[in-house]
Design an enzyme around this catalytic site. Structure first.
Site, short mmCIF file in Angstrom:
data_model
loop_
_atom_site.label_atom_id
_atom_site.label_comp_id
_atom_site.label_asym_id
_atom_site.label_seq_id
_atom_site.Cartn_x
_atom_site.Cartn_y
_atom_site.Cartn_z
N CYS A 32 -0.92 0.55 -3.04
CA CYS A 32 -1.25 1.70 -2.19
C CYS A 32 -2.45 1.38 -1.29
CB CYS A 32 -1.55 2.90 -3.09
SG CYS A 32 -2.25 4.33 -2.25
N CYS A 44 -5.29 3.87 -1.43
CA CYS A 44 -6.00 3.74 -2.71
C CYS A 44 -7.02 2.61 -2.64
CB CYS A 44 -5.02 3.44 -3.84
SG CYS A 44 -3.81 4.73 -4.17
#
Length: 99
Positions: free
Chosen positions: A28, A31
């Site tokens: 991600c 993230c």
């Protein structure tokens, strides 16, 4: 440094005090961009416990909290009191988490 949470240690590590849980995944992009912000918060607020949950390794915890990553959850004595979803600046993140 953030503590890695699993379903085995989640309840024990989050039941007392102020805890921020970072739900993330290695694939991600947002993230990974948020990770330094989470680390900075953990360094600036030693009285808070900052933890991480890898949603690929702990899908049951991700499902329990119904998260879309990145999600930060603020727990106070085991009870959710704030949530932030998505990439944002530290000040916005703390405001969303009610900190």
């Amino acid at each position: 440094m953030a503590l890695d949470l699993t379903k085995q240690n989640f309840d024990q590590e989050t039941r007392n005090g102020t805890v921020i849980v970072d739900f993330w995944a290695s694939w991600c992009g947002p993230c990974r961009m948020l990770a330094p912000v989470v680390e900075q918060i953990s360094q600036e607020h030693k009285d808070w416990k900052v933890c991480k949950v890898n949603v690929d390794e702990e899908p049951e915890l991700a499902q329990q909290f119904g998260v879309m990553i990145p999600t930060e959850v603020h727990l106070s004595n085991g009870t959710e009191v704030g949530r932030s979803v998505g990439l944002m600046a530290k000040e916005q993140l703390l405001a969303q988490l009610h900190l």
